[in-house]
Design a protein around this motif. Structure first.
Motif, short mmCIF file in Angstrom:
data_model
loop_
_atom_site.label_atom_id
_atom_site.label_comp_id
_atom_site.label_asym_id
_atom_site.label_seq_id
_atom_site.Cartn_x
_atom_site.Cartn_y
_atom_site.Cartn_z
N LEU A 289 -1.85 7.42 1.94
CA LEU A 289 -1.34 6.67 0.79
C LEU A 289 -0.40 7.52 -0.05
CD1 LEU A 289 -4.62 4.81 -0.18
CD2 LEU A 289 -2.46 3.71 0.44
N SER A 290 -0.60 8.84 -0.05
CA SER A 290 0.29 9.73 -0.84
C SER A 290 1.46 10.20 0.00
CB SER A 290 -0.46 10.95 -1.33
OG SER A 290 -1.61 10.57 -1.99
N ARG B 149 -6.54 8.48 2.09
CA ARG B 149 -6.01 8.92 0.80
C ARG B 149 -4.71 9.71 1.01
NH1 ARG B 149 -3.75 9.90 -3.02
NH2 ARG B 149 -4.43 10.33 -5.14
N GLU C 145 -4.28 5.09 -6.19
CA GLU C 145 -4.21 5.49 -4.77
C GLU C 145 -5.62 5.76 -4.24
OE1 GLU C 145 -1.31 4.45 -3.69
OE2 GLU C 145 -0.17 5.85 -4.89
N THR D 145 -7.50 2.63 -3.76
CA THR D 145 -6.97 1.84 -2.64
C THR D 145 -7.70 2.13 -1.33
OG1 THR D 145 -4.81 1.57 -3.70
CG2 THR D 145 -4.84 1.34 -1.32
N ALA E 160 0.83 -1.21 0.00
CA ALA E 160 0.00 0.00 0.00
C ALA E 160 0.87 1.26 0.00
CB ALA E 160 -0.90 -0.01 1.23
N GLY E 161 0.57 2.17 -0.94
CA GLY E 161 1.25 3.46 -0.98
C GLY E 161 2.66 3.42 -1.55
#
Ligand SMILES: NC(=O)c1ccc[n+]([C@@H]2O[C@H](COP(=O)([O-])OP(=O)(O)OC[C@H]3O[C@@H](n4cnc5c(N)ncnc54)[C@H](OP(=O)(O)O)[C@@H]3O)[C@@H](O)[C@H]2O)c1
Length: 249
Positions: free
Chosen positions: A246-247, A243, A150, A153, A91-92
């Motif tokens: 994830l970034s 969100r 993303e 996700t 993830a990410g």
């Protein structure tokens, strides 16, 4: 086709369960010797690699399912070659973070329902060999770019929140005197039913919902309470938090 798995932990267990369930031969899957690799290979008949370099040498496609912070280090310096595909489930972790030489990185985001063949696995880019493999675990969902990936996700987190809601409603029903197993099955199957109606009926969601909300009825009463308690805003806020995480912001 030999498939390798680097990072044999919780997610990998679900993916391996789904692959075997789909009819893939255990001997076509090579596991890294760390984590649950030795245990899982001995139990199900997978090949156990000597180390990650041995695994990369033997395999055409490799699932990377280590924790996000371990991802770049786990793939660095391995004997990657052209034509190989690395399915990055971390993830990410963007494509550019993984140095796999001439091999191709495809981002995937499965959920543990892969074990039941029910994972709507995200894929970017939609590489045909990756799509073929992921179709064994449920219906793959191809995306157009990493920003979209993303955002999509966030659904992997929503999957956990849905389970938490099911648990909460089950606990409540049990506290009111319902038999625990009846409550668990009833609430879980109600969520499955709600999802299936939206996924499978070609009717706008507003209309599906309007059909359920009889003025003055029980669904409306509960929805009004949830709105007054700020639940819809809290839900959107939770999606925003994930969100941003994830970034990396
Ligand atoms: N859990 C989920 O439902 C889920 C869903 C979608 C995506 N993901 C993603 O999947 C990844 C794994 O999550 P998880 O919950 O399965 O974590 P996990 O249970 O902690 O498994 C990670 C495994 O990776 C192993 N590992 C670490 N570095 C390694 C290396 N260099 N070579 C070989 N193995 C190595 C660990 O072994 P040690 O114990 O020896 O460190 C551990 O067994 C995460 O990036 C997560 O974002 C998880």
């Amino acid at each position: 086709m030999q498939l390798g798995v680097i990072g044999v932990g919780h997610l990998a267990g679900a993916l391996l369960g789904g692959l075997l369930r789909s009819g893939m031969a255990a001997g076509d899957i090579v596991l890294s010797p760390r984590g649950k690799g030795p245990q899982q290979a001995a139990r199900d008949g997978h090949v156990l690699a000597r180390d990650n370099a041995d695994l990369v040498t033997r395999c055409d496609m490799v699932i990377l399912s280590v924790r996000p912070g371990d991802a770049a280090g786990a793939v660095a310096g391995l004997p990657w070659r052209a034509g190989q595909i690395v399915l990055n489930a971390c993830a990410g972790v963007p494509i550019a973070a993984l140095d796999v030489g001439p091999a191709t990185v495809v981002r995937i985001m499965p959920i543990t329902a892969a074990e039941l063949g029910a994972s709507p696995t995200l894929v970017y880019p939609p590489e045909p060999r990756a799509l073929d493999l992921l179709a064994r675990l449920g219906a793959p969902v191809p995306l157009q770019g990493e920003a979209q990936f993303e955002t999509a996700t966030v659904s992997a987190a929503i999957y956990g929140w849905a389970q938490a809601l099911i648990r909460g409603a089950t606990d409540w029903s049990e506290a009111q005197g319902l038999d625990p197993e009846t409550a668990r099955q009833l609430v879980a199957r109600t969520f499955v039913a709600a999802g299936r109606m939206i996924a499978e009926k070609d009717v706008p969601m507003d209309r599906l919902l309007a059909d359920l909300v009889t003025p003055g009825g029980i669904t409306e009463a509960g929805l009004k309470h949830l709105e007054a308690a700020g639940v819809p805003q809290a839900w959107d806020g939770a999606c925003d938090v994930v969100r941003r995480k994830l970034s990396g912001s």
